[in-house]
Scaffold this motif. Structure first.
Motif, PDB file in Angstrom:
ATOM      1  N   TRP A  21       0.816  -1.213   0.000  1.00 28.14           N
ATOM      2  CA  TRP A  21       0.000   0.000   0.000  1.00 28.14           C
ATOM      3  C   TRP A  21       0.856   1.273   0.000  1.00 28.14           C
ATOM      4  O   TRP A  21       0.328   2.369   0.215  1.00 28.14           O
ATOM      5  CB  TRP A  21      -0.916   0.017   1.231  1.00 28.14           C
ATOM      6  N   ASN A  23       4.278   3.444  -1.950  1.00 30.50           N
ATOM      7  CA  ASN A  23       5.321   3.623  -2.958  1.00 30.50           C
ATOM      8  C   ASN A  23       6.193   4.790  -2.502  1.00 30.50           C
ATOM      9  O   ASN A  23       5.701   5.897  -2.286  1.00 30.50           O
ATOM     10  CB  ASN A  23       4.708   3.911  -4.329  1.00 30.50           C
ATOM     11  N   ALA A  38       3.556   7.712  -1.928  1.00 33.26           N
ATOM     12  CA  ALA A  38       2.180   7.551  -2.395  1.00 33.26           C
ATOM     13  C   ALA A  38       1.513   6.511  -1.503  1.00 33.26           C
ATOM     14  O   ALA A  38       2.019   5.400  -1.344  1.00 33.26           O
ATOM     15  CB  ALA A  38       2.145   7.110  -3.854  1.00 33.26           C
ATOM     16  N   ILE A  40      -1.599   4.086  -0.970  1.00 30.22           N
ATOM     17  CA  ILE A  40      -2.569   3.385  -1.820  1.00 30.22           C
ATOM     18  C   ILE A  40      -3.613   2.725  -0.932  1.00 30.22           C
ATOM     19  O   ILE A  40      -3.272   1.941  -0.041  1.00 30.22           O
ATOM     20  CB  ILE A  40      -1.864   2.323  -2.684  1.00 30.22           C
ATOM     21  N   TYR A  52      -4.513   6.667  -5.313  1.00 29.40           N
ATOM     22  CA  TYR A  52      -3.049   6.701  -5.299  1.00 29.40           C
ATOM     23  C   TYR A  52      -2.677   8.116  -4.866  1.00 29.40           C
ATOM     24  O   TYR A  52      -2.524   9.021  -5.692  1.00 29.40           O
ATOM     25  CB  TYR A  52      -2.497   6.386  -6.696  1.00 29.40           C
ATOM     26  N   LYS A  54      -0.541  10.902  -3.674  1.00 28.93           N
ATOM     27  CA  LYS A  54       0.850  11.355  -3.597  1.00 28.93           C
ATOM     28  C   LYS A  54       1.013  12.383  -2.482  1.00 28.93           C
ATOM     29  O   LYS A  54       0.137  13.202  -2.217  1.00 28.93           O
ATOM     30  CB  LYS A  54       1.297  11.962  -4.925  1.00 28.93           C
ATOM     31  N   SER A 161      -6.575  11.271  -8.441  1.00 33.03           N
ATOM     32  CA  SER A 161      -5.307  10.761  -7.924  1.00 33.03           C
ATOM     33  C   SER A 161      -4.686   9.721  -8.850  1.00 33.03           C
ATOM     34  O   SER A 161      -3.460   9.549  -8.870  1.00 33.03           O
ATOM     35  CB  SER A 161      -5.510  10.155  -6.534  1.00 33.03           C
ATOM     36  N   LYS A 162      -5.491   9.023  -9.601  1.00 28.84           N
ATOM     37  CA  LYS A 162      -4.984   7.968 -10.478  1.00 28.84           C
ATOM     38  C   LYS A 162      -4.117   8.525 -11.611  1.00 28.84           C
ATOM     39  O   LYS A 162      -3.353   7.786 -12.235  1.00 28.84           O
ATOM     40  CB  LYS A 162      -6.145   7.150 -11.046  1.00 28.84           C
ATOM     41  N   ILE A 165      -0.362   7.861 -11.010  1.00 29.80           N
ATOM     42  CA  ILE A 165       0.214   6.517 -11.012  1.00 29.80           C
ATOM     43  C   ILE A 165       1.283   6.429 -12.099  1.00 29.80           C
ATOM     44  O   ILE A 165       1.014   6.683 -13.270  1.00 29.80           O
ATOM     45  CB  ILE A 165      -0.869   5.450 -11.271  1.00 29.80           C
ATOM     46  N   MET A 171      -0.624  -1.279  -9.881  1.00 28.50           N
ATOM     47  CA  MET A 171      -1.420  -1.050  -8.682  1.00 28.50           C
ATOM     48  C   MET A 171      -1.792  -2.375  -8.023  1.00 28.50           C
ATOM     49  O   MET A 171      -2.307  -3.282  -8.683  1.00 28.50           O
ATOM     50  CB  MET A 171      -2.685  -0.277  -9.040  1.00 28.50           C
TER      51      MET A 171
END
Length: 267
Positions: A21, A23, A38, A40, A52, A54, A161-162, A165, A171
């Motif tokens: 979850w 990054n 990030a 998740i 996602y 950030k 938010s996507k 990515i 994901m």
């Protein structure tokens, strides 16, 4: 000292697949004191599911004695998130009790905390808002009086938010997290993650060239280069360290065990 601690934490948190979850990357110029992260959301029942989100983490030069700063980089509709993306959450407040807010020292930052416990608290906060002390009053009012409109607003944030990515990032959809094995050989407080049940680092101590340096003083007594840290954190404070284990449904993960729990408290 801060550089060594941060490097160790970054290495553990940035291992591919170690924490599904999350990054994590270093910020511009590979700045160890600025992280791009990030968060998740994997919980299928969460209104934030699939997001996602950030954010950036800024660490002070005296870390871990002072907490890092956290800020979402895109607007996120939530009662405890300010319009500029900063959070109102106890774990990021300076150490010590606060008579004005009623926060206990055990709820706030301490040098025993780790980045992982901070991020777990933030992830938990998304689905466990504290509307009585809202940073975003409008979001708090909407959550109470018009929850469907609130969910609609949040879903818009999720879709936006996507866009962040990375093209080469896959994901995750779910995860099975096992508590890391206990380390019987090391008692360095910054390697003992309180988040035992959420897939953090498997090793609580350093090995090889990164191991703590041990030397003899003039009287032949064994000493370490980290005695200043050990002296700064009393046994009483160490016993009060927070082990943040939010509701399992918040994370959307299969958690095998959770022996110590505490609820992150927004303020």
């Amino acid at each position: 000292m801060a550089e060594r601690i941060l490097m160790n934490e970054f290495k553990q948190l940035s291992k591919p697949g170690e924490i599904p979850w999350l990054n994590v990357q270093l910020g511009k110029g590979d700045n160890l004191f600025l992280w791009d992260v990030a968060i998740i959301v994997l919980n299928p029942t969460s209104v934030y599911n699939g997001g996602y989100f950030k954010a950036e983490l800024k660490f002070p030069s005296n870390y871990p004695y002072s907490p890092p700063e956290f800020r979402f980089l895109r607007p996120l509709w939530h009662p405890n998130i300010y319009p500029d993306g900063k959070l109102c959450i106890s774990i990021l407040h300076p150490p010590g009790e606060d008579e004005m807010s009623g926060e206990l020292a055990s709820e706030r930052w301490s040098p025993a905390q780790r980045v992982e416990s901070v991020l777990i608290s933030i992830l938990s906060l998304l689905d466990d808002a504290e509307v009585s002390s809202a940073a975003n009053v409008d979001a708090g009012v909407m959550l109470r009086k018009d929850p469907e409109e609130y969910k609609k607003r949040v879903r818009e944030n999720v879709e936006t938010s996507k866009k962040d990515i990375p093209e080469d990032f896959v994901m995750p959809t779910s995860a099975e997290i096992k508590p890391p094995p206990k380390d019987e050989t090391s008692d360095d407080f910054w390697y003992d993650s309180g988040a035992e049940s959420f897939g953090g680092s498997d090793d609580a101590s350093l090995e090889g060239s990164d191991a703590e340096m041990i030397y003899d003083d003039e009287d032949g007594n064994v000493d370490t280069e980290d005695d200043d840290v050990d002296d700064a954190v009393s046994a009483d404070e160490d016993a009060k360290r927070i082990s943040v284990t939010p509701n399992r449904k918040v994370l959307g993960l299969n958690v095998e065990d959770s022996s110590r729990t505490a609820t992150p408290r927004p303020t």
